[in-house]
Design a protein around this motif. Structure first.
Motif, PDB file in Angstrom:
ATOM      1  N   TYR A  90       0.824  -1.195   0.000  1.00  0.00           N
ATOM      2  CA  TYR A  90       0.000   0.000   0.000  1.00  0.00           C
ATOM      3  C   TYR A  90       0.860   1.247   0.000  1.00  0.00           C
ATOM      4  N   THR A  91       1.887   1.192   0.752  1.00  0.00           N
ATOM      5  CA  THR A  91       2.772   2.358   0.797  1.00  0.00           C
ATOM      6  C   THR A  91       3.324   2.645  -0.596  1.00  0.00           C
ATOM      7  N   TYR A  92       3.655   1.573  -1.276  1.00  0.00           N
ATOM      8  CA  TYR A  92       4.180   1.759  -2.626  1.00  0.00           C
ATOM      9  C   TYR A  92       3.155   2.468  -3.505  1.00  0.00           C
ATOM     10  N   LEU A  93       1.930   1.998  -3.396  1.00  0.00           N
ATOM     11  CA  LEU A  93       0.864   2.581  -4.224  1.00  0.00           C
ATOM     12  C   LEU A  93       0.748   4.071  -3.976  1.00  0.00           C
ATOM     13  N   ILE A  94       0.680   4.418  -2.694  1.00  0.00           N
ATOM     14  CA  ILE A  94       0.514   5.830  -2.338  1.00  0.00           C
ATOM     15  C   ILE A  94       1.689   6.628  -2.891  1.00  0.00           C
ATOM     16  N   LYS A  95       2.848   6.052  -2.745  1.00  0.00           N
ATOM     17  CA  LYS A  95       4.045   6.749  -3.212  1.00  0.00           C
ATOM     18  C   LYS A  95       3.957   6.999  -4.717  1.00  0.00           C
ATOM     19  N   GLN A  96       3.541   5.977  -5.383  1.00  0.00           N
ATOM     20  CA  GLN A  96       3.433   6.090  -6.841  1.00  0.00           C
ATOM     21  C   GLN A  96       2.414   7.153  -7.239  1.00  0.00           C
ATOM     22  N   SER A 142       1.543   9.770  -5.580  1.00  0.00           N
ATOM     23  CA  SER A 142       2.077  11.120  -5.378  1.00  0.00           C
ATOM     24  C   SER A 142       3.162  11.414  -6.416  1.00  0.00           C
ATOM     25  N   GLU A 143       3.858  10.371  -6.817  1.00  0.00           N
ATOM     26  CA  GLU A 143       4.853  10.589  -7.868  1.00  0.00           C
ATOM     27  C   GLU A 143       4.154  11.028  -9.161  1.00  0.00           C
ATOM     28  N   ALA A 144       3.062  10.375  -9.419  1.00  0.00           N
ATOM     29  CA  ALA A 144       2.301  10.741 -10.610  1.00  0.00           C
ATOM     30  C   ALA A 144       1.896  12.201 -10.538  1.00  0.00           C
ATOM     31  N   LYS A 145       1.539  12.622  -9.324  1.00  0.00           N
ATOM     32  CA  LYS A 145       1.127  14.010  -9.148  1.00  0.00           C
ATOM     33  C   LYS A 145       2.269  14.948  -9.476  1.00  0.00           C
ATOM     34  N   VAL A 146       3.422  14.610  -8.965  1.00  0.00           N
ATOM     35  CA  VAL A 146       4.571  15.505  -9.123  1.00  0.00           C
ATOM     36  C   VAL A 146       5.013  15.548 -10.579  1.00  0.00           C
ATOM     37  N   ALA A 186       2.865   4.733 -11.457  1.00  0.00           N
ATOM     38  CA  ALA A 186       2.751   6.164 -11.755  1.00  0.00           C
ATOM     39  C   ALA A 186       2.584   6.383 -13.254  1.00  0.00           C
ATOM     40  N   LYS A 187       3.379   5.671 -13.996  1.00  0.00           N
ATOM     41  CA  LYS A 187       3.299   5.843 -15.437  1.00  0.00           C
ATOM     42  C   LYS A 187       1.969   5.309 -15.972  1.00  0.00           C
ATOM     43  N   PHE A 188       1.558   4.215 -15.366  1.00  0.00           N
ATOM     44  CA  PHE A 188       0.259   3.644 -15.734  1.00  0.00           C
ATOM     45  C   PHE A 188      -0.835   4.681 -15.522  1.00  0.00           C
ATOM     46  N   LEU A 189      -0.783   5.335 -14.356  1.00  0.00           N
ATOM     47  CA  LEU A 189      -1.808   6.338 -14.048  1.00  0.00           C
ATOM     48  C   LEU A 189      -1.751   7.492 -15.038  1.00  0.00           C
ATOM     49  N   ASN A 190      -0.541   7.939 -15.342  1.00  0.00           N
ATOM     50  CA  ASN A 190      -0.430   9.075 -16.242  1.00  0.00           C
ATOM     51  C   ASN A 190      -0.973   8.751 -17.631  1.00  0.00           C
TER      52      ASN A 190
END
Lengths: 695, 451, 304
Positions: A536-542, A544-548, C48-52
């Motif tokens: 889950y932590t990974y997901l959240i991190k990802q 927020s990464e997507a956000k940035v 992240a890339k998947f989401l984007n």
């Protein structure tokens, strides 16, 4: 149109198939009576209508003169009936059709039908197709015949068989009986003189003749010929195999017994129904010069009259032939009909008063009325019949149906004509829908009348009022059922209990994956080395990464191009394989000539293989020879297929290969079987299954 | 059926007709790109999307790979459109194989849009400045009123209660295709004018806008600026206020005209003034086939050919007058009847039966709109029948050819005309024939050809 | 004339319900695999890339047509939930791509949090084979579409896009099949794009039955391109195009006892379990079979 009074001179022209017999029976007493030679010649062609040439007769003059008109009266001189009967022997192929009753013993009333005698055999067809003793016997089985004396009580003919037992026929008149008697006598004499041995051997057979050997009856032969004519593919096969001697005639047909049977069934099964045109269409024809009115009654029309007007039918049964002749009956009927049509109320009333039989036709049909009453009882109680009462436009001017050129609007005051349009229409529709239950072709008007009686007995189910009422009530209950008062309707079912669903679905999945070519390798379950928390932590991190990151790296241009190229390649490669119906399109892509050739071979191979496999296990020398022959033929085809495969143009070689391969495989399998069997046989030695290997 | 000459929906044709330089400049705005993309046929949209991130050319053949054989025509329409609008650029190869490449400007704008979204050159004004803005309903009422007022002025200047600020010359421009004014005569609606009135609002709007833009050059305004401004406006948020200060001179001039049309509402604050986009303008970017701008219907047609129109608007009664006989006019109800005479008058004016029927259908009162059909069948059938009654004679422009030198020449000519499908009449005795006028050039070439 | 016979919606207006797989195990494992230097970088994709890619895809859908509507549903391992619905925003949101994406991400964060808490509440046994609740999100999507159907005669054409990553959960088989059939009945195609390691048998069937597109992109770093060129195609245009199709779906069953694919076998009359041999008792539902039929092979023995 002139109204014709009752005293007008009128002729009625009767023509049609079974009138021939009617006339024969009823009119011979009245003097002049004649047949054309052509009409008689037609007798031996059963499918055509008998007596389709009109017959002329001139009975003693009664109140009305009735003439059966003949087209070219002057041209003909006719022999007398006796002469005609005696002259039969001169026509070798002649056959006769005569109405008779079949009796098992002398005392019982017997079954009415038509006795048909031909050179080889005699057949009896009852009028009612459902009654049992329809039979067909060869004269070879006949030992002798007996008959009652002329002028005795009944005109009887007794045909005795070799195997014992006899057929007794009761004829309407002696002259008829004599015709038959003479015929049988001649045939028997001929048979005994020509082939006495045959008669001894012949087994009387009530049903189809035996198919054994190559001795086939003409009928059987004809049937086969017909099948071949109708089916070009069958013909081709027949030519290919039977003509070249690979298969014998009987072998060929043995696999197609069903075809032959069907052919027999078809003969009796299909019947035409009633015409949808109304009875009203029997219009009298009027020639302008005289006041004669001609009615053309055909067998079909009479059949239809019987069906649609039960009262006429009843009357016919009552009056004919005891009270009046059929011809008189129909004349009366036609008169009544004419009166009814012309709306000559006064004349009709007068006529009715004078002649009770005539009145009968003008009365309302009480049988129908009864039926209607019954039907109304059965009407769905929830039906609102008043709803469409106002829809009856018939009484309005400008509505109605054209009857004989005049508008037939119903005339309310006239009791006689009240049974008109809508009733007639309804009745007609009902009869047409019901369909025809009997053959009109059977020839005799009496027969038709009786058959109607039979069919009615069969079809009308006399339901008692009680059960009917109950049904009505139930129906009403059902219709008025209030939904919200009903309990929930649920089908009782037991829920499915599955011990471990995983068991069930794992297999499904594994299967699907196999088909995808994943082979279940990789990992089937998620590697659980990571804990839930971590994941889950990974997901959240990802996230927020997507956000940035924003969406800077959606896709690289070169990757995108690569993907698109990949898709393009995939599409162009699959495009040629994805076809809606693979088989059809493969065939369609071939040149027509090759396609036809392949198809031909395919049917040939099928036929051969069928025979080949059906001969195993080989128990007789005959079978062995057959297999040998077939094997040869198969080998030939095999070579041809190989040639096709090699000669074909490179474009479609692959396709042809695809098509030819299964054929070759099937043949290979057959060859293998042959080899194996052959070896087994030679290993076993001389007497496998009790037969000697020949050669 | 007479040709309908007012086609308002081809606004994009105007865009496509712009010179390449200007077009590329337009594509620098994400909004233009978006509007253009939405105008494309569905297949073209897909092509544009799949090329969005591909910078190198893709062969035309590989694009065709996707298309089912029976849909090739659609494919061609789509690619043609893309090329016309310079969304795709065709790159000829030496090997004669055509490739397509996306217009880099367009591509860049669209990529930017996907990543950041479009940014308007102006932000809505904060509530603190504007303090109260009209509600959406008020705004819509305002827009409709404004638009109807304009229409009324357009077709019948004397009827309008309040005139818009358009100069008479502007109105003249708009009226060009709609009214025919002769000397000493009250202007009459032309055939096109009737058709215009029967179109739905969005289509009418586009027609007017198009006229407005085409006439802009006469006023010394670059149509490109207007187009981009209009498209940009269409992406503004409905009901928000935007400051007038953010506008260029051209734009602020234009916005006043647009306010007259009801596209925006102008408001004056203490210090600043601002404009509020109405539904009319936000719907501009919606393709014409999407008429979510539809107003509620008001017309009921009975099987006895009577029309009841629940409307207070003069415009409606004017429109109904075009093809029906108005019987009563009540405060909120217009009662009329469709008669043969009224319809003949309408046909005389070039209105087609289909237009009338579709007008009645589109404006059906909600009560009857649910029903199928919304307009009774006997009425629609009768309208069509009356129309066909009139069209028993067809006029075809044609040429008469005579004095042929020989029978052979005559026969060759008539055969040729027959082949072309244009032979209307021939008289072989006198060697004369009449051929459809459209084929005159071909006939002439044929006859002049040395035998 | 088309200008008069305007249709209420242009033909390509579509409602796309996108289901994204938010399975923490899968994404975390996949990521760790990448980190561990596994050679196929194109075979996995960071979340992240998947989401984007996915958000860009949603934006491009709304871009294509003003009446296009996009609904996003997240599929967790304990719950499913609506993340985003472009319909509720009104039609003016087109200029606000940034807002849309930040909203999606925010809601997604909330969803993951909630999902995590739910998991703790239920005391999920860690280490068991955890699959995403695809059946749940499919049902949510279908419910949404039904609501749209009932809202009036005029609506965009709906379809479902399933972006699945984690392997199928066999225990959901019946639920998923039911969802598939109800989608088939309401003529809603289910597209599937599998970004995980394995093909999904369920989704393959779903797409096959409902007439959607099934695709397992071989090159995941180009995910957006796949989405844009294949899955963005509206239903109208699909009539004119070839779209990638799997070579064929094998509907042959495999037996429950040995997991062999068979052409012919024995079927339990109660639960329809399939066996390659005759059993006395059904291993799945426990029904007892009383009649022992002849071995199908024996017939061929008799022949020779």
């Amino acid at each position: 149109m002139q109204t014709s009074g009752p005293n007008r001179d009128r002729s009625i022209n009767l023509s049609g198939s079974f009138f021939g017999l009617l006339i024969w029976r009823h009119l011979d007493c009245s003097g002049c009576f004649s047949f054309s030679r052509e009409a008689l010649l037609r007798l031996d062609r059963p499918k055509e209508r008998l007596f389709s040439s009109p017959v002329r007769l001139r009975p003693a003059r009664r109140k009305h003169r009735i003439r059966l008109l003949f087209p070219d009266e002057s041209a003909l001189q006719y022999p007398k009936p006796e002469a005609f009967c005696n002259s039969i022997p001169t026509w070798e192929m002649a056959s006769i059709n005569i109405a008779a009753k079949y009796k098992i013993s002398l005392k019982e009333p017997g079954i009415a039908g038509v006795l048909r005698m031909a050179e080889e055999r005699f057949t009896f067809t009852p009028h009612d197709p459902r009654s049992d003793p329809k039979f067909d016997g060869p004269f070879r089985g006949v030992k002798a015949h007996k008959f009652s004396k002329d002028g005795s009580k009944q005109a009887l003919l007794n045909i005795q068989l070799h195997e014992g037992g006899a057929y007794i026929f009761d004829f309407e008149s002696f002259s008829e009986r004599n015709v038959c008697r003479d015929f049988v006598g001649r045939v028997l004499a001929k048979l005994q003189s020509v082939a006495p041995a045959k008669v001894d051997k012949a087994v009387p057979n009530k049903t189809a003749p035996s198919v054994s050997g190559e001795q086939l009856s003409a009928m059987e032969m004809e049937r086969r010929m017909k099948l071949l004519r109708e089916d070009s593919e069958l013909q081709k096969l027949h030519k290919q195999f039977v003509m070249t001697g690979i298969l014998t005639e009987s072998e060929f047909w043995a696999t197609r017994k069903n075809l032959l049977d069907d052919a027999v069934h078809n003969l009796t099964k299909q019947r035409t129904g009633f015409k949808s045109s109304m009875l009203a269409d029997i219009r009298p024809s009027i020639d302008g010069r005289s006041n004669k009115v001609h009615f053309n009654l055909t067998a079909e029309i009479i059949d239809q009259i019987f069906a649609e007007k039960p009262a006429v039918h009843r009357a016919f049964l009552e009056f004919v032939p005891n009270k009046m002749s059929a011809k008189d009956f129909w004349k009366k009927y036609c008169e009544a009909d004419l009166l009814h049509k012309t709306k000559n109320v006064v004349a009709a009333a007068a006529e009715a008063a004078e002649d009770e039989e005539l009145a009968m036709f003008l009365k309302r049909d009480d049988i129908l009325a009864n039926e209607v009453r019954q039907k109304i009882k059965r009407v769905d109680p929830t039906l609102d019949m008043e709803a469409d009462q106002a829809d009856d436009y018939l009484h309005l001017p400008g509505h109605g149906i054209l009857h004989g050129g005049r508008k037939d609007t119903s005339d309310a005051e006239n009791e006689l004509s009240r049974r008109t349009l809508s009733q007639d229409l309804n009745r007609h529709a009902a009869v047409v829908l019901e369909g025809r239950t009997l053959d009109v072709e059977s020839g005799d008007i009496m027969a038709v009348a009786e058959a109607h009686v039979m069919s009615k007995k069969g079809s009308s189910i006399e339901t008692s009022d009680k059960s009917e009422n109950q049904e009505r009530q139930e129906k009403a209950c059902r219709m008025t059922e209030l939904e919200d008062l009903q309990g929930p309707r649920r089908l009782p079912y037991a829920s499915l209990c599955i011990k471990d669903p995983r068991d069930y679905f794992d297999s499904q999945q594994a299967n699907a994956l196999n088909s995808l070519g994943d082979n279940g390798v990789g990992f089937t379950s998620i590697d659980n080395s990571l804990s839930l928390e971590e994941s889950y932590t990974y997901l959240i991190k990802q996230i927020s990464e997507a956000k940035v990151k924003g969406h800077i790296d959606i896709v690289e241009p070169d990757v995108a191009l690569k993907v698109l190229d990949g898709l393009n390649n995939h599409l162009s490669s699959t495009k040629h394989h994805i076809v809606k119906n693979p088989l059809v399109s493969v065939l369609d892509r071939l040149p027509v000539a090759i396609k036809d050739e392949l198809m031909d071979h395919w049917t040939l191979i099928q036929e051969l293989l069928r025979h080949f496999w059906s001969s195993y296990p080989i128990t007789t020398g005959y079978l062995y020879n057959k297999v040998l022959r077939i094997k040869e033929a198969m080998a030939q085809i095999y070579h041809k297929l190989q040639e096709i495969k090699e000669s074909v143009h490179s474009d479609c070689r692959h396709l042809v290969f695809l098509l030819v391969q299964p054929m070759l495989q099937a043949l290979d399998a057959a060859f293998a079987q042959y080899e194996a069997d052959d070896q087994k046989r030679s290993a076993k030695g001389a007497k496998p299954n009790g037969f000697f290997k020949q050669g | 059926m007479p040709q309908v000459r007012i086609v308002a929906k081809n606004f994009m044709d105007m865009v496509a007709a712009l010179p390449a330089m200007k077009l590329d400049k337009l594509y620098e705005s994400t909004f233009i790109c978006e509007a253009v993309l939405r105008y494309l046929p569905p297949l073209a949209k897909k092509y544009a999307l799949q090329m969005l991130f591909i910078e190198s050319p893709v062969t035309a053949k590989s694009m065709e790979e996707w298309v089912l054989p029976e849909a090739l025509s659609k494919h061609r329409v789509a690619t043609d459109r893309l090329l016309q609008l310079r969304v795709f650029l065709e790159i000829g190869d030496r090997k004669k194989e055509a490739s397509y490449k996306m217009n880099p400007t367009f591509q860049r704008s669209m990529q930017k849009y996907l990543v950041q979204g479009g940014t308007l050159p102006r932000e809505p004004m904060p509530l603190s400045v504007t303090n109260r803005l009209p509600t959406l309903e008020d705004l819509e009422a305002y827009a409709n009123k404004q638009w109807e007022c304009f229409l009324l002025q357009l077709i019948n200047s004397s009827q309008a209660e309040r005139l818009t600020n358009f100069s008479t010359s502007m109105i003249k421009v708009f009226q060009r295709g709609i009214l025919s004014s002769r000397e000493n005569e009250a202007p009459r609606l032309t055939e096109n004018g009737f058709q215009f009135l029967l179109m739905d609002t969005n289509a009418q709007l586009w027609y007017i806008i198009r006229e407005y833009i085409t006439s802009s050059e006469d006023r010394g305004v670059d149509p490109t600026d207007l187009i981009s401004f209009l498209l940009e406006l269409s992406f503004h948020t409905l009901g928000e206020a935007y400051s007038m200060n953010s506008l260029t001179d051209v734009q602020s001039k234009a916005i006043k005209d647009l306010a007259d049309l009801g596209l925006v509402k102008l408001q004056q604050g203490r210090k600043e003034s601002w404009f509020i986009p109405t539904k009319l303008v936000t719907n501009l970017s919606v393709s014409l086939s999407d008429s979510s701008s539809r107003k509620q219907g008001f017309v009921m047609v009975e099987t006895n050919f009577r029309i009841y129109a629940y409307s207070t608007l003069k415009l409606h009664s004017e429109i109904l007058k075009l093809f029906s006989r108005i019987e009563y006019q009540l405060p909120n109800l217009i009662v009329g009847a469709i008669t043969k005479e009224s319809l003949y008058a309408a046909f005389e004016n070039g209105i087609t039966a289909e237009q009338i029927i579709s007008f009645l259908k589109q404006n059906a009162h909600p009560r009857v709109a649910e029903r199928v059909p919304a307009v009774p069948e006997n009425v629609t059938d009768q309208i069509r029948l009356w129309e066909t009654d009139r069209n028993r004679i067809e006029m075809i422009l044609s040429h008469l050819y005579e004095d042929f030198p020989s029978k052979e020449v005559f026969e060759a000519a008539s055969d040729y005309a027959r082949e072309l499908g244009g032979l209307l009449w021939e008289d072989s005795k006198k060697m004369r024939l009449i051929v459809n006028g459209e084929l005159h050039q071909q006939m002439r070439d044929f006859l002049r050809r040395p035998k | 004339m088309t200008s008069v016979q305007t249709k209420l919606y242009s033909d390509d207006a579509s409602l796309v319900v996108v289901l994204i797989d938010v399975n923490p195990y899968f994404w975390a494992t996949a990521a760790s695999g990448v980190g561990g230097g596994v050679n196929h970088s194109s075979a996995t994709i960071p979340f992240a890339k998947f989401l984007n890619s996915m958000i860009a895809f949603l934006n491009s859908l709304t871009l294509l047509n003003q009446s296009n509507q996009v609904v996003l549903i997240a599929t967790g391992i304990n719950s499913c939930g609506y993340i985003y619905d472009s319909g509720t925003k009104g039609s003016e949101g087109s200029g606000k791509v940034m807002e849309v994406s930040s909203e999606i991400l925010r809601r997604l964060e909330e969803f993951v949090d909630r999902d995590k808490k739910l998991g703790k509440l239920q005391g999920m046994a860690v280490g068991s084979n955890v699959s995403s609740l695809v059946s749940g999100s499919l049902s949510l999507a279908l419910c949404y579409i039904q609501r749209v159907f009932r809202s009036g005669a005029i609506h965009p054409q709906p379809r479902i896009l399933c972006l699945q990553a984690s392997p199928d959960g066999p225990e959901q088989y019946v639920a998923i099949m039911n969802a598939i059939f109800s989608a088939q009945r309401s003529m809603v195609p289910i597209d599937s794009c599998v970004v995980g390691m394995q093909n999904s048998a369920f989704l393959q069937q779903a797409s096959y039955i409902t007439g959607g597109v099934y695709l397992k992109p071989p090159q995941l770093d180009g995910l957006f391109e796949y989405l844009a060129s294949v899955f963005a195609t509206d239903l109208q245009s699909r009539n004119f195009l070839h779209l990638p199709k799997p070579a064929g779906v094998d509907f042959r069953a495999s037996c429950f006892c040995h997991k062999k694919t068979i052409d012919m076998g024995y079927v339990c009359s109660v639960c329809l379990s399939i066996f390659c041999k005759h059993h006395k008792k059904c291993s799945t539902c426990g029904s007892e079979f009383n009649h022992v039929p002849q071995n199908p092979n024996s017939a061929s023995n008799l022949k020779s």
